[in-house]
Design an enzyme around this catalytic site. Structure first.
Site, short mmCIF file in Angstrom:
data_model
loop_
_atom_site.label_atom_id
_atom_site.label_comp_id
_atom_site.label_asym_id
_atom_site.label_seq_id
_atom_site.Cartn_x
_atom_site.Cartn_y
_atom_site.Cartn_z
N GLY A 195 2.55 2.94 -2.73
CA GLY A 195 2.55 3.29 -4.16
C GLY A 195 3.43 2.15 -5.60
O GLY A 195 3.53 3.17 -6.43
N GLY A 225 0.73 -1.03 -0.04
CA GLY A 225 0.40 0.15 0.00
C GLY A 225 1.14 1.40 -0.05
O GLY A 225 -0.09 1.99 0.69
N GLU A 231 -6.85 -6.49 -10.27
CA GLU A 231 -6.88 -4.77 -9.76
C GLU A 231 -8.07 -4.26 -9.74
O GLU A 231 -8.60 -3.11 -8.90
CB GLU A 231 -5.71 -4.35 -11.12
CG GLU A 231 -4.61 -4.24 -10.67
CD GLU A 231 -4.29 -3.61 -9.43
OE1 GLU A 231 -4.11 -3.36 -8.42
OE2 GLU A 231 -3.44 -2.10 -9.66
N SER A 282 -0.50 -4.58 -5.11
CA SER A 282 -1.56 -4.66 -4.81
C SER A 282 -1.44 -5.27 -6.84
O SER A 282 -2.46 -6.31 -7.13
CB SER A 282 -2.95 -4.17 -5.04
OG SER A 282 -2.87 -3.04 -5.71
N ASP A 307 0.11 -0.28 -13.48
CA ASP A 307 -0.07 -1.83 -12.76
C ASP A 307 0.49 -2.81 -12.88
O ASP A 307 1.45 -3.69 -12.27
CB ASP A 307 0.11 -1.70 -11.52
CG ASP A 307 -0.44 0.51 -10.57
OD1 ASP A 307 0.55 1.45 -11.16
OD2 ASP A 307 -0.63 0.60 -9.50
C1 MEV Z 1 -1.22 4.16 -8.76
O1 MEV Z 1 -0.39 3.43 -8.54
C2 MEV Z 1 -1.43 4.81 -9.99
C3 MEV Z 1 -2.45 5.89 -10.54
O2 MEV Z 1 -2.91 6.20 -11.62
C4 MEV Z 1 -4.24 4.33 -10.47
C5 MEV Z 1 -3.68 4.00 -11.54
O3 MEV Z 1 -3.43 3.84 -12.50
O4 MEV Z 1 -4.54 3.13 -12.68
C6 MEV Z 1 -2.81 6.29 -9.55
#
Ligand code: MEV
Length: 418
Positions: A142, A140, A187, A146, A198
């Site tokens: 960034g 979690g 996701e 996930s 991601d």
């Molecule tokens: C999350 O790692 C990235 C975001 O742009 C969400 C996404 O692209 O799915 C915030």
């Protein structure tokens, strides 16, 4: 297919274009191959159960095979879900809500939904199996934890169903496409409306320029010869939820479309220019890369996804003129990426890291970007004398160093198929 077996998938760093990627703008991300999720699959004690064990988030749950009976009997509903892989089947999601029972009001609900959705769609005839998840990626934060879990689950379940046999030295293009498609749905269970960047990076590895089209299809190009960039990744340990942050940005776009849409477009332009530079990075355009990092962070602040704890890192970086810092991922806490000036000395980097760790309690990483995506170690590629050691990693608390020592692709003599 025989058990036990092991799969893994890396985390990612978004270099340019988080949030705007959700609005079909291009974005660039690279895998962080050294920070990975590992999933070990073995027979469970009870042959009628399916168990998910995820000690990093204190989650362990057993489902009885019969819990899924009504979903599994609905062959038509399952077939529909398998054919339309752009969207989650709302019918299955509602049926799974009932199955989750008391989990519904917990933090684990979305992880459980992801697991069960992939399970009923990909390997519904498998029972008596235990899935152990361990991650050397902060969860979690960034860094795509996930997505890497979703990719690992999709690969493992595709192997259990025989769809991915792992009997060749590499995963094929169509196998990777399959994993990418299903991990996107996983996701969706966790994040709601992900762009797909991601899970694409966790599946394919390397660095990709990613763009989601209006019709929901995705396009990505690999960034050739992704350069080694001197950088520091900082994990602030400030908790946040991608789902909430993406939702907040969506509300802002609805409230202020004329103001915010140009911000998202600018982010897309930034990603395109950033990719051109990354493709031909040299001493002349290096500072332009840092300029884009600085501008991208400013635009993310405008979207309201920074946090005072993130600004502290930027403050330390700017005060000491070390380079350019931006948040990476959804923001609101989590991680930042600092790209260093060519002239920044190792001593200055060390001071920066020490300050962030000792004064603020943050964790810093200096790790290469790019590298391999998901991989599998089928049973017949795990030597008997290694199996016990591998198993022990999943049955007790072990350090990330120990996991890396035994499992990290490229750093051990294991023959990961990727
Ligand atoms: C999350 O790692 C990235 C975001 O742009 C969400 C996404 O692209 O799915 C915030």
């Amino acid at each position: 297919m025989s058990v036990p077996f092991l799969v893994s998938a890396p985390g990612k760093v978004i270099i340019f274009g988080e949030h705007s990627a959700v609005y079909n703008e291009p974005a660039v991300a690279a895998s962080v191959s050294a920070l990975r999720t590992y999933l070990f699959v073995e027979p469970s004690e009870d042959p009628e159960e399916i168990e998910l064990d995820f000690p990093d988030i204190n989650f362990n749950h057993k489902w009885h095979y019969n819990d899924f009976a009504s979903i599994l009997q609905d062959a038509e509903g399952l077939e529909e879900a398998r054919l339309n892989t752009r969207e989650l089947s709302q019918k299955i999601v509602s049926q799974l809500e009932v199955v989750q029972g008391e989990l519904r009001n917990t933090l684990y609900y979305y992880a459980a939904l992801c697991f069960c959705y992939l399970y009923v769609c990909l390997c519904p005839h498998i029972k008596g199996m235990k899935f152990h998840v361990k991650s050397t990626l902060p969860i979690g934060a960034g860094l795509g934890s996930s997505a890497s879990i979703s990719v690992a689950l999709s690969l493992a379940m595709a192997h259990l169903s025989g769809h991915i046999r792992a009997d060749k030295p590499e995963l094929s293009v169509s196998e990777k496409k399959f994993i990418n498609t299903w991990s996107f749905l996983g996701e969706k269970c966790i994040q709601g409306t992900p762009s797909g960047i991601d899970n694409a990076v966790a599946t394919y590895g390397n660095a990709v320029l990613f763009k989601r089209e209006m019709d929901g299809t995705t396009n990505f190009e690999f960034v050739e010869q992704f350069p080694q960039i001197p950088m520091v990744l900082t994990y602030t340990k400030i908790p946040r939820s991608t789902k909430t942050l993406v939702g907040n940005v969506r509300e802002l776009v609805i409230r202020q479309p004329n103001v915010i849409k140009p911000v998202l477009t600018a982010m897309g332009q930034l990603a395109l220019r950033g990719t051109e530079i990354l493709d031909s990075l040299d001493d002349k355009n290096y500072e332009e890369l840092l300029e884009l990092v600085r501008v991208n962070h400013g635009l993310l602040v405008a979207l309201g996804v920074s946090h005072p704890g993130l600004e502290l890192v930027r403050f330390e970086c700017d005060t000491n003129a070390l380079g350019a810092t931006k948040l990476t991922g959804a923001g609101g806490g989590g991680c930042l990426l600092t790209i260093l000036h060519k002239t920044t000395t190792q001593e200055q980097v060390q001071q920066f890291k020490t300050k962030l760790e000792s004064s603020y309690g943050y964790k810093t990483f200096q790790t290469d970007l790019g590298g391999i995506g998901c991989g599998i170690l089928p049973r017949d590629l795990i030597a008997d004398d290694k199996l016990e050691n591998i198993k022990s990693l999943f049955c007790q608390e072990v350090s990330n160093d120990r996991i890396d020592q035994l499992l990290l692709p490229g750093k051990t003599d294991l023959h990961w198929i990727h």
